[in-house]
Design a protein around this motif. Structure first.
Motif, PDB file in Angstrom:
ATOM      1  N   PHE A  97       0.112   9.573  14.153  1.00 54.20           N
ATOM      2  CA  PHE A  97      -0.372  10.991  14.791  1.00 54.20           C
ATOM      3  C   PHE A  97       1.033  11.706  14.945  1.00 54.20           C
ATOM      4  CE2 PHE A  97      -3.795   8.649  16.239  1.00 54.20           C
ATOM      5  CZ  PHE A  97      -5.096   9.355  16.140  1.00 54.20           C
ATOM      6  N   GLN A  98       0.802  12.972  14.725  1.00 45.39           N
ATOM      7  CA  GLN A  98       1.768  14.072  15.292  1.00 45.39           C
ATOM      8  C   GLN A  98       0.954  15.035  16.365  1.00 45.39           C
ATOM      9  OE1 GLN A  98       2.619  17.058  11.912  1.00 45.39           O
ATOM     10  NE2 GLN A  98       1.288  15.884  10.867  1.00 45.39           N
ATOM     11  N   PRO A  99       1.454  15.804  17.090  1.00 45.03           N
ATOM     12  CA  PRO A  99       0.664  16.399  18.000  1.00 45.03           C
ATOM     13  C   PRO A  99      -0.473  17.355  17.577  1.00 45.03           C
ATOM     14  CG  PRO A  99       3.129  16.740  18.410  1.00 45.03           C
ATOM     15  CD  PRO A  99       3.070  16.065  17.062  1.00 45.03           C
ATOM     16  N   SER A 100      -0.427  17.992  16.485  1.00 45.83           N
ATOM     17  CA  SER A 100      -1.615  18.653  15.847  1.00 45.83           C
ATOM     18  C   SER A 100      -2.747  17.792  15.544  1.00 45.83           C
ATOM     19  CB  SER A 100      -1.205  19.413  14.635  1.00 45.83           C
ATOM     20  OG  SER A 100      -0.656  18.689  13.666  1.00 45.83           O
ATOM     21  N   SER A 101      -2.471  16.700  14.898  1.00 47.03           N
ATOM     22  CA  SER A 101      -3.447  15.862  14.562  1.00 47.03           C
ATOM     23  C   SER A 101      -4.112  14.933  15.764  1.00 47.03           C
ATOM     24  CB  SER A 101      -3.228  14.771  13.505  1.00 47.03           C
ATOM     25  OG  SER A 101      -1.924  14.064  13.955  1.00 47.03           O
ATOM     26  N   LEU A 102      -3.250  14.874  16.627  1.00 43.76           N
ATOM     27  CA  LEU A 102      -3.754  13.853  18.016  1.00 43.76           C
ATOM     28  C   LEU A 102      -4.648  14.960  18.722  1.00 43.76           C
ATOM     29  CD1 LEU A 102      -3.937  11.711  19.832  1.00 43.76           C
ATOM     30  CD2 LEU A 102      -1.757  12.609  20.685  1.00 43.76           C
ATOM     31  N   GLN A 103      -4.422  16.225  18.823  1.00 49.95           N
ATOM     32  CA  GLN A 103      -5.057  17.385  19.441  1.00 49.95           C
ATOM     33  C   GLN A 103      -6.532  17.280  18.791  1.00 49.95           C
ATOM     34  OE1 GLN A 103      -3.398  20.015  21.438  1.00 49.95           O
ATOM     35  NE2 GLN A 103      -5.037  20.980  21.805  1.00 49.95           N
ATOM     36  N   GLY A 119       1.044  -1.323   0.106  1.00 51.81           N
ATOM     37  CA  GLY A 119       0.157   0.100   0.116  1.00 51.81           C
ATOM     38  C   GLY A 119       0.899   1.358   0.005  1.00 51.81           C
ATOM     39  N   LYS A 120       0.373   2.366   0.627  1.00 49.02           N
ATOM     40  CA  LYS A 120       1.035   3.704   0.783  1.00 49.02           C
ATOM     41  C   LYS A 120       0.518   4.210   2.120  1.00 49.02           C
ATOM     42  CE  LYS A 120      -2.540   5.608  -1.969  1.00 49.02           C
ATOM     43  NZ  LYS A 120      -2.880   6.107  -3.339  1.00 49.02           N
ATOM     44  N   LEU A 121       1.488   5.405   2.351  1.00 49.69           N
ATOM     45  CA  LEU A 121       1.225   6.084   3.440  1.00 49.69           C
ATOM     46  C   LEU A 121       0.811   7.618   2.727  1.00 49.69           C
ATOM     47  CD1 LEU A 121       3.521   5.937   6.512  1.00 49.69           C
ATOM     48  CD2 LEU A 121       1.485   4.797   6.064  1.00 49.69           C
ATOM     49  N   VAL A 122      -0.458   8.230   3.333  1.00 45.09           N
ATOM     50  CA  VAL A 122      -0.817   9.409   2.718  1.00 45.09           C
ATOM     51  C   VAL A 122      -1.129  10.225   4.083  1.00 45.09           C
ATOM     52  CG1 VAL A 122      -1.905   8.263   0.820  1.00 45.09           C
ATOM     53  CG2 VAL A 122      -3.229   8.659   2.688  1.00 45.09           C
ATOM     54  N   LYS A 123      -1.115  11.571   3.798  1.00 44.28           N
ATOM     55  CA  LYS A 123      -1.452  12.625   4.834  1.00 44.28           C
ATOM     56  C   LYS A 123      -2.644  13.221   4.367  1.00 44.28           C
ATOM     57  CE  LYS A 123       0.687  16.285   7.173  1.00 44.28           C
ATOM     58  NZ  LYS A 123       2.001  17.231   7.163  1.00 44.28           N
ATOM     59  N   CYS A 124      -3.742  13.394   5.420  1.00 44.63           N
ATOM     60  CA  CYS A 124      -4.987  13.868   5.300  1.00 44.63           C
ATOM     61  C   CYS A 124      -4.464  15.487   5.121  1.00 44.63           C
ATOM     62  CB  CYS A 124      -5.864  13.813   6.262  1.00 44.63           C
ATOM     63  SG  CYS A 124      -7.172  14.643   6.505  1.00 44.63           S
ATOM     64  N   LYS A 125      -5.223  16.053   4.053  1.00 46.87           N
ATOM     65  CA  LYS A 125      -5.040  17.344   3.986  1.00 46.87           C
ATOM     66  C   LYS A 125      -5.950  18.375   5.105  1.00 46.87           C
ATOM     67  CE  LYS A 125      -3.629  17.409  -0.936  1.00 46.87           C
ATOM     68  NZ  LYS A 125      -4.046  17.834  -2.356  1.00 46.87           N
ATOM     69  N   ASN A 126      -7.025  17.690   5.614  1.00 50.16           N
ATOM     70  CA  ASN A 126      -7.529  18.381   6.505  1.00 50.16           C
ATOM     71  C   ASN A 126      -7.142  18.355   7.927  1.00 50.16           C
ATOM     72  OD1 ASN A 126     -10.090  20.020   7.430  1.00 50.16           O
ATOM     73  ND2 ASN A 126     -10.707  17.798   8.393  1.00 50.16           N
ATOM     74  N   CYS A 127      -6.777  17.234   8.673  1.00 44.32           N
ATOM     75  CA  CYS A 127      -6.520  16.921   9.860  1.00 44.32           C
ATOM     76  C   CYS A 127      -4.819  16.641  10.006  1.00 44.32           C
ATOM     77  CB  CYS A 127      -7.355  16.203  10.806  1.00 44.32           C
ATOM     78  SG  CYS A 127      -7.325  14.378  10.310  1.00 44.32           S
ATOM     79  N   HIS A 128      -4.423  16.338   9.025  1.00 41.70           N
ATOM     80  CA  HIS A 128      -2.973  16.023   8.889  1.00 41.70           C
ATOM     81  C   HIS A 128      -2.690  14.915   9.570  1.00 41.70           C
ATOM     82  CE1 HIS A 128      -2.296  20.046   7.691  1.00 41.70           C
ATOM     83  NE2 HIS A 128      -2.724  20.540   8.519  1.00 41.70           N
ATOM     84  N   LEU A 129      -3.457  14.050   9.853  1.00 44.79           N
ATOM     85  CA  LEU A 129      -3.199  12.537  10.193  1.00 44.79           C
ATOM     86  C   LEU A 129      -2.742  11.734   8.809  1.00 44.79           C
ATOM     87  CD1 LEU A 129      -4.089  10.168  12.297  1.00 44.79           C
ATOM     88  CD2 LEU A 129      -5.822   9.465  10.644  1.00 44.79           C
ATOM     89  N   ILE A 130      -1.570  11.072   9.281  1.00 41.28           N
ATOM     90  CA  ILE A 130      -0.767   9.997   8.277  1.00 41.28           C
ATOM     91  C   ILE A 130      -1.434   8.889   8.549  1.00 41.28           C
ATOM     92  CG2 ILE A 130       1.271   9.377   7.551  1.00 41.28           C
ATOM     93  CD1 ILE A 130       2.512  12.111   8.361  1.00 41.28           C
ATOM     94  N   TYR A 131      -1.776   8.115   7.463  1.00 44.72           N
ATOM     95  CA  TYR A 131      -2.566   6.945   7.501  1.00 44.72           C
ATOM     96  C   TYR A 131      -2.105   5.823   6.489  1.00 44.72           C
ATOM     97  CZ  TYR A 131      -6.148   8.721   4.541  1.00 44.72           C
ATOM     98  OH  TYR A 131      -6.774   9.312   3.619  1.00 44.72           O
ATOM     99  N   TYR A 132      -2.380   4.732   6.638  1.00 37.96           N
ATOM    100  CA  TYR A 132      -1.946   3.667   5.705  1.00 37.96           C
ATOM    101  C   TYR A 132      -3.182   3.410   4.938  1.00 37.96           C
ATOM    102  CZ  TYR A 132      -0.812  -1.054   3.850  1.00 37.96           C
ATOM    103  OH  TYR A 132      -0.565  -2.160   2.918  1.00 37.96           O
ATOM    104  N   THR A 133      -3.078   3.094   3.537  1.00 39.38           N
ATOM    105  CA  THR A 133      -4.166   2.499   2.827  1.00 39.38           C
ATOM    106  C   THR A 133      -3.570   1.680   1.731  1.00 39.38           C
ATOM    107  OG1 THR A 133      -5.908   3.560   1.135  1.00 39.38           O
ATOM    108  CG2 THR A 133      -3.808   4.725   1.180  1.00 39.38           C
TER     109      THR A 133
END
Length: 266
Positions: free
Chosen positions: A217-223, A24-38
């Motif tokens: 997560f990074q701090p901003s996406s966890l918050q 798969g791949k890792l992508v970064k949400c443009k809204n909340c900046h969460l990085i996730y596997y898809t």
């Protein structure tokens, strides 16, 4: 866009491609900046993975298991409580729930520090070992979302290295909010993909390992995730890990330098 590329936290479907990982791949949400596997694995695929002998053997042999690691984890946890919620430590009676408690090492240390302990663990093998270690039946077997846990009951709920495994973290965090007493604390620990180790190693970072870890997560996406679940007051901080597994096979001098860099840059 494939529904599997929908952000697990905010459900946005706009993401930025980062790099390939396994199939798969890792992508970064443009809204909340969460990085996730898809593509995200199915619940059935995850159940098969976590029940495999290979995974259980790897976990039991990990440097993150055992009394010494659990003691260091507890002391870090207590230090954070002294800073952010000292009133809880002053209580004569205080209740702790550890979700995803594994074989109960952290709960054993907390019990020694006079906490009334409870835990949940999805693996029946691990929960049986935990209850045996603790000398009481205080660890329930099953998913925390399906278990009948008392609302407004706990002073602290801990979630150590669990959230990065979840397909839908929002649901569990909302449940935890309901379990806590007014003024209670939710203590969560997860790898920081914006931290020094992740930046140093890039796509070779040891915590990038789907399907075990599927959100990062990074701090901003966890918050952002916590605020969606009505946790209005949040203290997000980073700390160097008690054990840096990726350095364990390095020469002693190199290992000390890298460990010192963690402490300096965090």
């Amino acid at each position: 866009m494939n529904l599997q590329e929908q952000c697990p936290v905010c459900t946005a479907q706009q993401s930025k491609y980062l790099f390939p990982v396994k199939t798969g791949k890792l992508v970064k949400c443009k809204n909340c900046h969460l990085i996730y596997y898809t593509p995200q694995p199915s619940p059935q695929e995850l159940e098969k993975f976590y029940n495999s002998e290979a995974y259980r053997s790897e976990f039991s042999g990990s440097l993150m298991s055992g009394t010494e690691f659990a003691t260091n984890r507890y002391l870090q946890f207590e230090s954070a409580l002294k800073k952010y919620a000292p009133q809880i430590l002053r209580q004569s009676s205080r209740k702790l729930l550890d979700i995803g408690c594994g074989t109960g090492d952290f709960l054993k240390v907390a019990k020694q520090y006079n906490w009334q302990i409870s835990g949940t663990e999805i693996s029946p093998i691990a929960s049986a070992k935990a209850n045996q270690l603790l000398g009481e039946t205080c660890v329930a077997t099953g998913d925390a979302l399906s278990l009948e846990l008392p609302s407004n009951h706990y002073d602290v709920v801990t979630l150590y290295h669990v959230i990065e495994h979840l397909l839908n973290p929002n649901t569990l965090i909302q449940k935890i909010y309901q379990l806590l007493r007014p003024g209670g604390i939710f203590f969560i620990e997860t790898p920081n993909i914006a931290g020094f180790g992740a930046k140093l190693k890039g796509h070779r970072w040891s915590q990038i390992k789907p399907p075990e870890h599927i959100i990062y997560f990074q701090p901003s996406s966890l918050q952002y995730c916590l605020q969606r679940a009505d946790f209005k007051t949040n203290f997000i901080f980073t700390a160097s890990p008690s054990v840096i597994e990726s350095t364990q096979n390095m020469p002693s001098i190199k290992r000390k330098i890298i460990n010192a860099c963690y402490d300096f840059f965090l």
